[in-house]
Motif scaffolding. Structure first.
Motif, mmCIF file in Angstrom:
data_model
loop_
_atom_site.group_PDB
_atom_site.id
_atom_site.type_symbol
_atom_site.label_atom_id
_atom_site.label_comp_id
_atom_site.label_asym_id
_atom_site.label_seq_id
_atom_site.Cartn_x
_atom_site.Cartn_y
_atom_site.Cartn_z
ATOM 1 N N ALA A 104 0.784 -1.381 0.066
ATOM 2 C CA ALA A 104 -0.496 0.128 -0.043
ATOM 3 C C ALA A 104 0.478 1.172 0.532
ATOM 4 N N MET A 105 1.871 1.048 0.661
ATOM 5 C CA MET A 105 3.199 2.423 0.248
ATOM 6 C C MET A 105 4.204 2.660 -0.783
ATOM 7 N N PHE A 106 4.085 1.435 -1.086
ATOM 8 C CA PHE A 106 4.247 1.723 -2.577
ATOM 9 C C PHE A 106 3.802 2.585 -3.436
ATOM 10 N N TRP A 107 2.345 1.709 -3.689
ATOM 11 C CA TRP A 107 1.458 2.004 -4.568
ATOM 12 C C TRP A 107 1.082 3.367 -4.334
ATOM 13 N N GLY A 108 1.047 3.634 -2.953
ATOM 14 C CA GLY A 108 0.483 5.725 -2.963
ATOM 15 C C GLY A 108 1.649 6.551 -2.863
ATOM 16 N N ILE A 109 2.992 5.636 -2.298
ATOM 17 C CA ILE A 109 3.319 6.750 -3.317
ATOM 18 C C ILE A 109 3.805 7.163 -4.307
ATOM 19 N N ALA A 110 3.830 6.170 -5.222
ATOM 20 C CA ALA A 110 3.296 6.631 -6.361
ATOM 21 C C ALA A 110 2.651 7.187 -6.969
ATOM 22 N N PHE A 142 15.853 9.178 -4.804
ATOM 23 C CA PHE A 142 15.972 8.344 -4.044
ATOM 24 C C PHE A 142 14.763 7.585 -4.519
ATOM 25 N N LEU A 143 14.000 7.339 -5.318
ATOM 26 C CA LEU A 143 13.151 6.008 -5.127
ATOM 27 C C LEU A 143 13.953 5.088 -6.696
ATOM 28 N N LEU A 144 14.726 5.157 -7.304
ATOM 29 C CA LEU A 144 15.239 4.647 -8.210
ATOM 30 C C LEU A 144 16.217 3.800 -7.720
ATOM 31 N N ALA A 160 7.006 -3.609 -7.973
ATOM 32 C CA ALA A 160 5.499 -3.317 -9.350
ATOM 33 C C ALA A 160 5.273 -1.662 -8.626
ATOM 34 N N GLY A 161 4.879 -1.631 -7.393
ATOM 35 C CA GLY A 161 4.559 -0.384 -6.692
ATOM 36 C C GLY A 161 5.814 1.226 -6.330
ATOM 37 N N ALA A 170 6.188 4.242 -8.904
ATOM 38 C CA ALA A 170 6.423 5.433 -7.955
ATOM 39 C C ALA A 170 7.823 6.113 -9.047
ATOM 40 N N ALA A 171 8.773 5.416 -9.307
ATOM 41 C CA ALA A 171 10.318 5.956 -9.579
ATOM 42 C C ALA A 171 9.786 6.616 -11.749
#
Length: 159
Positions: A51-57, A94-96, A130-131, A135-136
């Motif tokens: 949920a966090m990674f997809w929300g960060i995207a 930071f995301l890469l 994937a999330g 985001a990246a």
């Protein structure tokens, strides 16, 4: 693009709902019957990461993350654009590596599983990877759009 962003939002929301249902269901069972949902803690951690990674995207692309815009609010449009460019470039920086490391973690998951039900962690890591990759990619898209002088429309249709 609007359809894809809606999909990302739905994925994040679905996993947040799953966390809420899992946690409340576990508390209800524990308090009423003295039972626990097997692996509820492991599952809630994995679902939270997804949920966090997809929300960060979404937050990264829309630039709608929580922040204090004391300087940004008092700048002219050119200054705001520069601040947005720097902030998005730093976010992408930071995301890469984060995306890379989550993929490395996925590659090294092997046969790791949850403690009770022995659910393979590789599936949770794959959805998380994937999330964070989304985001990246969305950060890169936002950076390119801002660089070209375009605008990003948020969920409410505002720029």
């Amino acid at each position: 693009m609007k359809r894809e962003l809606s999909l990302f939002e739905a994925v994040a929301a679905a996993f947040l709902l799953a966390i809420a249902l899992l946690t409340s269901g576990n508390v209800l069972l524990r308090e009423t019957l003295g039972l626990q949902i097997p692996d509820w803690f492991d599952l809630s951690r994995q679902l939270q990461a997804i949920a966090m990674f997809w929300g960060i995207a979404l937050a990264t692309y829309r630039g709608s993350h929580i922040g204090v815009d004391l300087l940004w609010e008092h700048c002219a449009s050119a200054g705001r654009r520069r601040i947005d460019l720097v902030a998005t470039a730093l976010t992408l920086a930071f995301l890469l590596p984060l995306a890379w490391m989550v993929w490395v973690k996925l590659g090294g998951a092997g046969t790791q599983a949850t403690s009770d039900l022995r659910l393979p962690l590789v599936w949770f890591y794959a959805v998380s990877a994937a999330g964070v990759t989304a985001a990246a990619l969305l950060a890169a898209l936002r950076l390119a759009t801002l660089w070209r002088g375009g605008t990003i429309v948020d969920a409410d249709g505002a720029e």
